[in-house]
Write a protein that holds these residues in place. Sequence first.
Motif, mmCIF file in Angstrom:
data_model
loop_
_atom_site.group_PDB
_atom_site.id
_atom_site.type_symbol
_atom_site.label_atom_id
_atom_site.label_comp_id
_atom_site.label_asym_id
_atom_site.label_seq_id
_atom_site.Cartn_x
_atom_site.Cartn_y
_atom_site.Cartn_z
ATOM 1 N N GLN A 140 28.292 26.594 38.346
ATOM 2 C CA GLN A 140 29.557 26.109 38.898
ATOM 3 C C GLN A 140 30.523 25.662 37.804
ATOM 4 O O GLN A 140 31.732 25.890 37.898
ATOM 5 C CB GLN A 140 29.299 24.959 39.873
ATOM 6 C CG GLN A 140 30.538 24.491 40.615
ATOM 7 C CD GLN A 140 30.208 23.433 41.659
ATOM 8 O OE1 GLN A 140 29.218 22.729 41.554
ATOM 9 N NE2 GLN A 140 31.049 23.326 42.675
ATOM 10 N N TYR B 146 31.935 28.753 36.374
ATOM 11 C CA TYR B 146 32.725 29.465 37.372
ATOM 12 C C TYR B 146 34.085 28.795 37.576
ATOM 13 O O TYR B 146 35.090 29.471 37.844
ATOM 14 C CB TYR B 146 31.954 29.506 38.692
ATOM 15 C CG TYR B 146 32.543 30.444 39.718
ATOM 16 C CD1 TYR B 146 32.465 31.831 39.562
ATOM 17 C CD2 TYR B 146 33.186 29.937 40.856
ATOM 18 C CE1 TYR B 146 33.004 32.691 40.503
ATOM 19 C CE2 TYR B 146 33.723 30.799 41.803
ATOM 20 C CZ TYR B 146 33.632 32.172 41.622
ATOM 21 O OH TYR B 146 34.178 33.021 42.551
ATOM 22 N N GLN B 147 34.128 27.477 37.444
ATOM 23 C CA GLN B 147 35.379 26.750 37.632
ATOM 24 C C GLN B 147 36.195 26.628 36.346
ATOM 25 O O GLN B 147 37.345 26.197 36.386
ATOM 26 C CB GLN B 147 35.088 25.353 38.195
ATOM 27 C CG GLN B 147 34.518 25.379 39.607
ATOM 28 C CD GLN B 147 34.217 23.995 40.143
ATOM 29 O OE1 GLN B 147 34.140 23.023 39.399
ATOM 30 N NE2 GLN B 147 34.046 23.883 41.460
ATOM 31 N N HIS C 253 36.383 31.884 34.649
ATOM 32 C CA HIS C 253 36.356 32.159 36.089
ATOM 33 C C HIS C 253 36.597 33.638 36.401
ATOM 34 O O HIS C 253 35.842 34.242 37.179
ATOM 35 C CB HIS C 253 37.397 31.302 36.810
ATOM 36 C CG HIS C 253 37.480 31.589 38.275
ATOM 37 N ND1 HIS C 253 36.576 31.075 39.183
ATOM 38 C CD2 HIS C 253 38.323 32.377 38.991
ATOM 39 C CE1 HIS C 253 36.869 31.515 40.394
ATOM 40 N NE2 HIS C 253 37.926 32.315 40.310
#
Length: 249
Positions: free
Chosen positions: A58, A61-62, A67
């Motif tokens: 996460q 991904y953020q 991303h």
Amino acid sequence: MYRERLVNTDVRSDSARRLQQLLLDYHDFRIHKTGHRLLSSTFTVADWQAERLKSTHQDLYQHLGYHTGLEFLLTDLYAPASMTRRDDNIDRVFPKMVKWLPDHQLEMLAGLVELNLITQQLDLELAELLDERDIPASSVTGEHYCEVYRASQKLEQREKQVMLVADVGQQLDRYVRNRALGWLLSMSRAPAEMADLSDLHNFLHRGYLAFRKMDNVDLLISRLVTREQQVMDNILNGHPEPFVLPGDL
């Protein structure tokens, strides 16, 4: 589809032969999978794993720098349900690819095909193992997933899958650093549409844009590989929370 065209294409290098054999293997697997009674379950398994990957990674991904690249990996390289035309088009233009592309680009394409093939083979095996246990793919939990993961007969392929992600990611990064590539992709959009290759062209253009935006691909890949190897070890060793990793990974 275009199996005969793949078979009849004259290949003259090890890279071309590797790509040819992988495309044949992938072609045959796609036919097998299309007629499989658990086809829809494989898509459900793929979606579950994509969400698990987003959760595990996460922070990456953020991250604005990563991303787009991770989204491309999960939605384009790991989205077998929506890529039939793209895959057919790769088979169709294979004779031209081996004629015009240098070996290092053929190797990159071979890595992409092998990664996609192994991923889908592993998804199908998980769907079959869930079915053997009367567990609906739509109801799978982390505990169910770990149970069938440990029952897998393809653990060597799972290890190879992780290393292929690293190899393919590094090759894609080198590929998109070619400044002329962006111009070439822009100029070739109209001809690609005329040749009914828009799906393949859009896939290449999305990959180019995604990786061009990332500053340190090596760091991203290193973290992905280290974390996924730890997840694999956790599952195989029966860790109670296999997807929760230490903060320094």
